[in-house]
Scaffold this active site. Structure first.
Site, PDB file in Angstrom:
ATOM      1  CE  LYS A  10       3.871   6.860   3.415  1.00  0.00           C
ATOM      2  NZ  LYS A  10       3.854   6.552   4.860  1.00  0.00           N
ATOM      3  CG  HIS A  44      -0.298   0.237   2.531  1.00  0.00           C
ATOM      4  ND1 HIS A  44       0.452  -0.725   3.173  1.00  0.00           N
ATOM      5  CD2 HIS A  44      -0.281   1.333   3.338  1.00  0.00           C
ATOM      6  CE1 HIS A  44       0.901  -0.235   4.308  1.00  0.00           C
ATOM      7  NE2 HIS A  44       0.478   1.007   4.439  1.00  0.00           N
ATOM      8  CG  ASP A  45       2.516   3.277   3.002  1.00  0.00           C
ATOM      9  OD1 ASP A  45       1.541   3.898   2.548  1.00  0.00           O
ATOM     10  OD2 ASP A  45       2.766   3.210   4.224  1.00  0.00           O
ATOM     11  CG  ASP A  82      -1.524   2.691   7.244  1.00  0.00           C
ATOM     12  OD1 ASP A  82      -0.370   2.426   7.635  1.00  0.00           O
ATOM     13  OD2 ASP A  82      -1.792   3.663   6.529  1.00  0.00           O
TER      14      ASP A  82
END
Length: 264
Positions: free
Chosen positions: A110, A106-107, A188
């Site tokens: 970044k 999901h990240d 999260d």
């Protein structure tokens, strides 16, 4: 069936007829088998390339986690928490696998976030906050070309939407937010609260659950918060080692109020 190496076998025969296959019939069978062998090899190549793409993305996630001393292994823990919720919700094994992949990746967006923002010791400026808010869409775009991850894309893109519609990137609200996204967000938030930051200590399990209960119906799906509280209480009794990295409840003198910097 073979090109340079054997990849399968096929048998042909007749029923109720004794004559041998004609030369043209044998040639046609060989041609069909050659095409089948080629298609199998192409499928295997495509599958290998897809797996390589997934492995590259996983390496990117590991690099992101390693880049931030305060969130090491964050993605793996979010995947673990998400899977627990998916099981509680009665998801199929296939859905659980997709949910876990979405949570783990999901990240990944970044990777495009400035390190000065990721590791900043203190609240973000409005410009920095707008910058880091781009990561769900970046994650979505990074994963979009990987066909086998198509089902995780909505969960990845929308894991920062809020139940009350105040989130990002698309301002979705309530049940319009994909279930995968709501599950990943709940996991999260729990992991963010129970992880140390440069500007605050990690909250204990009970503190984190109390904060999340206060956000139910605001940022978080109230049903999922309730489910997560029940899961944590059960796991504390059955598998306390799952939360061994989280500090115990502090004394009254060291307890902190608020959690303002945990948005992104």
């Amino acid at each position: 069936m073979t090109t340079e190496k054997v990849i399968g076998a096929a048998a042909f025969g007749r029923t109720g007829a004794e004559r041998p296959f004609l030369t043209g019939e044998r040639s046609m069978a060989e041609t069909l088998l050659g095409h089948a062998a080629l298609n199998i090899q192409l499928y295997r190549l495509f599958d290998d390339l897809q797996q390589m793409s997934v492995d590259v993305v996983r390496a990117m996630v590991a690099a992101i986690d390693a880049k931030d001393n305060y969130t090491g292994n964050h993605s793996e823990r979010v995947a673990q928490w998400s899977r627990l919720m998916g099981q509680e919700l009665g998801m199929s094994s296939q859905d659980l696998q997709m949910l876990e992949w979405g949570a783990r990746l999901h990240d990944v967006g970044k990777i495009g976030t400035r390190e000065s923002v990721l590791g900043k010791a203190g609240p973000l400026t409005p410009e920095e906050f707008e910058h880091i808010k781009q990561h769900p869409v970046t994650s979505y775009e990074v994963l979009k070309p990987i066909h086998r991850l198509a089902r995780v894309l909505p969960g990845v893109r929308h894991h920062h939407e809020h139940w009350n519609g105040s989130g990002y990137p698309d301002g979705l609200a309530g049940e319009d937010i994909p279930l995968f996204a709501r599950v990943i967000q709940t996991a999260d938030v729990f992991d963010a609260l129970t992880s140390s930051r440069s500007y605050r200590r990690a909250y204990s399990v009970s503190e984190a659950l109390r904060i999340m209960s206060g956000e139910a119906g605001g940022c978080l799906d109230p049903r999922l918060v309730q489910i997560w509280v029940q899961i944590v209480e059960r796991m504390l009794a059955q598998r306390p080692g799952l939360f061994a990295h989280i500090p115990p409840d502090p004394g009254p003198a060291t307890s902190s109020a608020g959690h303002g910097g945990d948005g992104p």
